[in-house]
Motif scaffolding. Structure first.
Motif, PDB file in Angstrom:
ATOM      1  N   UNK A  65       0.783  -1.141   0.008  1.00 59.57           N
ATOM      2  CA  UNK A  65       0.073  -0.079  -0.074  1.00 59.57           C
ATOM      3  C   UNK A  65       0.916   1.221  -0.017  1.00 59.57           C
ATOM      4  N   UNK A  66       1.981   1.295   0.954  1.00 63.04           N
ATOM      5  CA  UNK A  66       2.884   2.240   0.664  1.00 63.04           C
ATOM      6  C   UNK A  66       3.575   2.560  -0.681  1.00 63.04           C
ATOM      7  N   UNK A  67       3.944   1.591  -1.218  1.00 63.23           N
ATOM      8  CA  UNK A  67       4.703   1.677  -2.305  1.00 63.23           C
ATOM      9  C   UNK A  67       3.822   2.154  -3.592  1.00 63.23           C
ATOM     10  N   UNK A  68       2.564   1.732  -3.446  1.00 61.20           N
ATOM     11  CA  UNK A  68       1.613   1.803  -4.791  1.00 61.20           C
ATOM     12  C   UNK A  68       0.483   3.003  -4.227  1.00 61.20           C
ATOM     13  N   UNK A  69       0.710   3.889  -3.244  1.00 59.70           N
ATOM     14  CA  UNK A  69      -0.044   4.678  -2.851  1.00 59.70           C
ATOM     15  C   UNK A  69      -1.627   4.259  -2.739  1.00 59.70           C
ATOM     16  N   UNK A  70      -1.875   3.049  -2.227  1.00 54.85           N
ATOM     17  CA  UNK A  70      -3.200   2.631  -2.305  1.00 54.85           C
ATOM     18  C   UNK A  70      -4.086   3.513  -1.186  1.00 54.85           C
ATOM     19  N   UNK A  71      -5.192   3.835  -1.968  1.00 60.57           N
ATOM     20  CA  UNK A  71      -6.068   5.011  -1.082  1.00 60.57           C
ATOM     21  C   UNK A  71      -7.153   3.812  -0.246  1.00 60.57           C
ATOM     22  N   UNK A  72      -7.753   2.959  -0.957  1.00 61.43           N
ATOM     23  CA  UNK A  72      -8.649   2.176  -0.224  1.00 61.43           C
ATOM     24  C   UNK A  72      -8.346   0.475  -0.280  1.00 61.43           C
ATOM     25  N   UNK A  73      -8.442  -0.179   0.779  1.00 62.68           N
ATOM     26  CA  UNK A  73      -8.297  -1.463   0.892  1.00 62.68           C
ATOM     27  C   UNK A  73      -9.578  -2.093   1.332  1.00 62.68           C
ATOM     28  N   UNK A  74      -9.882  -3.179   0.524  1.00 58.48           N
ATOM     29  CA  UNK A  74     -11.181  -3.725   0.713  1.00 58.48           C
ATOM     30  C   UNK A  74     -10.890  -5.385   0.841  1.00 58.48           C
ATOM     31  N   UNK A  75     -11.131  -5.706   2.318  1.00 57.32           N
ATOM     32  CA  UNK A  75     -11.013  -7.248   2.635  1.00 57.32           C
ATOM     33  C   UNK A  75     -12.193  -7.860   1.950  1.00 57.32           C
ATOM     34  N   UNK A  76     -12.091  -9.312   1.909  1.00 55.59           N
ATOM     35  CA  UNK A  76     -13.158 -10.105   1.471  1.00 55.59           C
ATOM     36  C   UNK A  76     -13.501 -11.423   2.006  1.00 55.59           C
ATOM     37  N   UNK A  77     -12.796 -11.579   3.097  1.00 56.38           N
ATOM     38  CA  UNK A  77     -13.038 -12.938   3.931  1.00 56.38           C
ATOM     39  C   UNK A  77     -12.894 -12.350   5.341  1.00 56.38           C
ATOM     40  N   UNK A  78     -13.556 -13.285   6.278  1.00 51.02           N
ATOM     41  CA  UNK A  78     -13.591 -12.935   7.641  1.00 51.02           C
ATOM     42  C   UNK A  78     -12.134 -13.212   8.519  1.00 51.02           C
ATOM     43  N   UNK A  79     -11.356 -13.810   8.158  1.00 51.19           N
ATOM     44  CA  UNK A  79     -10.194 -14.022   9.031  1.00 51.19           C
ATOM     45  C   UNK A  79      -9.279 -13.072   9.140  1.00 51.19           C
ATOM     46  N   UNK A  80      -9.407 -12.201   7.975  1.00 54.63           N
ATOM     47  CA  UNK A  80      -8.332 -11.018   7.851  1.00 54.63           C
ATOM     48  C   UNK A  80      -8.898  -9.844   8.587  1.00 54.63           C
ATOM     49  N   UNK A  81     -10.166  -9.922   8.950  1.00 54.96           N
ATOM     50  CA  UNK A  81     -10.690  -8.718   9.414  1.00 54.96           C
ATOM     51  C   UNK A  81      -9.939  -7.973  10.848  1.00 54.96           C
ATOM     52  N   UNK A  82      -9.908  -8.995  11.714  1.00 63.28           N
ATOM     53  CA  UNK A  82      -9.273  -8.512  13.160  1.00 63.28           C
ATOM     54  C   UNK A  82      -8.013  -7.904  12.901  1.00 63.28           C
ATOM     55  N   UNK A  83      -6.953  -8.631  12.190  1.00 58.82           N
ATOM     56  CA  UNK A  83      -5.680  -8.079  11.748  1.00 58.82           C
ATOM     57  C   UNK A  83      -5.612  -6.800  11.328  1.00 58.82           C
ATOM     58  N   UNK A  84      -6.469  -6.588  10.336  1.00 61.52           N
ATOM     59  CA  UNK A  84      -6.668  -5.379   9.587  1.00 61.52           C
ATOM     60  C   UNK A  84      -7.509  -4.250  10.388  1.00 61.52           C
ATOM     61  N   UNK A  85      -8.654  -4.775  11.338  1.00 56.54           N
ATOM     62  CA  UNK A  85      -8.776  -3.824  12.174  1.00 56.54           C
ATOM     63  C   UNK A  85      -8.008  -3.080  13.336  1.00 56.54           C
ATOM     64  N   UNK A  86      -7.049  -3.998  13.763  1.00 58.36           N
ATOM     65  CA  UNK A  86      -6.094  -3.507  14.625  1.00 58.36           C
ATOM     66  C   UNK A  86      -5.030  -2.690  13.842  1.00 58.36           C
ATOM     67  N   UNK A  87      -4.893  -2.675  12.631  1.00 62.86           N
ATOM     68  CA  UNK A  87      -3.799  -2.070  12.017  1.00 62.86           C
ATOM     69  C   UNK A  87      -4.470  -0.525  11.249  1.00 62.86           C
ATOM     70  N   UNK A  88      -5.534  -0.200  11.534  1.00 65.43           N
ATOM     71  CA  UNK A  88      -6.132   1.055  10.727  1.00 65.43           C
ATOM     72  C   UNK A  88      -5.488   2.224  10.964  1.00 65.43           C
ATOM     73  N   UNK A  89      -4.991   2.396  11.943  1.00 65.06           N
ATOM     74  CA  UNK A  89      -4.315   3.786  12.430  1.00 65.06           C
ATOM     75  C   UNK A  89      -2.878   3.547  11.355  1.00 65.06           C
ATOM     76  N   UNK A  90      -2.179   2.578  11.584  1.00 61.22           N
ATOM     77  CA  UNK A  90      -0.837   2.492  10.964  1.00 61.22           C
ATOM     78  C   UNK A  90      -1.264   2.765   9.492  1.00 61.22           C
ATOM     79  N   UNK A  91      -2.254   2.223   8.703  1.00 58.74           N
ATOM     80  CA  UNK A  91      -2.520   2.254   7.196  1.00 58.74           C
ATOM     81  C   UNK A  91      -2.794   3.652   7.153  1.00 58.74           C
ATOM     82  N   UNK A  92      -3.737   4.278   7.840  1.00 62.00           N
ATOM     83  CA  UNK A  92      -4.392   5.721   7.815  1.00 62.00           C
ATOM     84  C   UNK A  92      -2.924   6.548   7.791  1.00 62.00           C
ATOM     85  N   UNK A  93      -2.003   6.415   8.245  1.00 60.36           N
ATOM     86  CA  UNK A  93      -0.841   7.218   8.367  1.00 60.36           C
ATOM     87  C   UNK A  93       0.041   7.289   7.045  1.00 60.36           C
TER      88      UNK A  93
END
Length: 323
Positions: free
Chosen positions: A74-102
């Motif tokens: 995401x950093x290298x490609x300036x991704x603006x939105x990340x859309x997860x599609x399966x349940x097991x990845x939701x918690x790791x991503x939820x916990x990383x929201x601020x890191x990606x927002x930065x």
């Protein structure tokens, strides 16, 4: 890449070609062009990756390095939105929201407190039940085995943290409940009736904006194959109570219920992500994908509760070729 091009990443993309194309159409309506990125463990074998503008390989979503791999991409490609599609990845991503927002990447995922509820079916039933949402009688396998007279048999058994119809089955009598399972299991009263999925949109303020029920006419591998949108004010009232019961929901979610012949509607599952049947809600006028793009680009959210009932979706298999 022009200033009007918005890079968006779909993770665990798999077969979600319809979802990525919903976003392409939504972007056109907003005068945007999206650059679709997709990832999976083996992009060559993912239809959505082959249909995307760019694709790349990632480790399993439960691998320790999964979030770091996504972050660097995401950093290298300036991704603006990340859309997860399966349940097991939701918690790791939820916990990383601020890191990606930065780094300027907005993760389409609810907060950790909501994910903790929806990823645990026992907790889902408990929290929703306390909030007045109709849910099936639910208990751990151990509790049901220890008090068989308190249940009407057969019952439905499933992993408390399962997804994609994994490990579910009908238990005819308490003798079929094992003493040990490799993961926590729950039993729920066996519901019989029409099954519905309700696609919902929660705005940036945590308010429910739209709820679009569809009747699941045919299901394959846990995903709706044939469905039809229906006008059900009673189900929409359930959606309002459900959203109010969750601590930090946002964006697109869906939940499932059975309209039991005797008990009435009973909610048995929440998915805090785009469900496989979202394209039906999109075609019916929900505008959820368009609303997310608007939110990220500073435009007013436009998810609509002015949608069409009796819209029928029938799916078929299609091939995407590469090489």
């Amino acid at each position: 890449m022009s200033d009007a091009t918005l890079p968006i990443l779909f993770t665990s993309a798999g077969r979600r070609v319809e979802l990525t194309r919903c976003f392409r159409v939504a972007a056109e309506k907003l005068g945007l062009t999206i650059d679709v990125h997709a990832c999976d463990m083996d992009p060559r074998l993912s239809a959505a990756c082959n249909d995307a503008d760019h694709s790349f390989a990632v480790p399993r979503c439960d691998a320790p390095e999964y979030i770091d791999v996504l972050y660097e991409y995401c950093r290298e490609h300036s991704i603006r939105i990340l859309v997860p599609t399966i349940d097991p990845e939701l918690m790791p991503l939820a916990q990383a929201r601020k890191r990606f927002a930065d780094i300027g990447t907005w993760l389409h995922v609810s907060g950790p407190d909501t994910i903790a509820i929806v990823r645990d079916k026992a907790k889902t039933a408990e929290i929703l039940g306390r909030a007045g949402v109709p849910v099936p009688k639910t208990a751990s396998a151990e509790v049901a085995r220890g008090a068989p007279d308190e249940w009407s048999w057969p019952v439905f058994m499933k992993p408390s943290g399962g997804s994609a119809s994994r490990g579910i089955g009908l238990i005819e009598d308490p003798s079929q409940i094992a003493r040990h399972y490799p993961e926590p299991m729950i039993v729920q009263e066996f519901l019989q009736g029409d099954e519905f999925t309700i696609n919902i949109y929660v705005d940036a303020n945590g308010e429910l904006v739209a709820a679009i029920p569809h009747k699941r006419l045919s299901v394959r591998a846990g995903e709706v194959e044939k469905g039809c949108t229906v006008s059900r004010p009673d189900i929409c009232e359930i959606a309002e109570k459900l959203v109010a019961a969750l601590p930090d929901p946002t964006g697109v979610m869906c939940f499932q219920l059975v309209d039991d012949h005797q008990r009435g509607p009973r909610v048995f599952e929440i998915n805090a992500r785009f469900g496989g049947g979202y394209p039906l809600a999109d075609h019916a006028g929900g505008r959820f994908a368009e609303s997310l793009l608007a939110r990220v680009t500073g435009k007013p959210e436009c998810a609509s509760d002015d949608w069409r009932a009796d819209v029928l979706m029938t799916r078929y298999d299609a091939a995407i070729f590469s090489g």
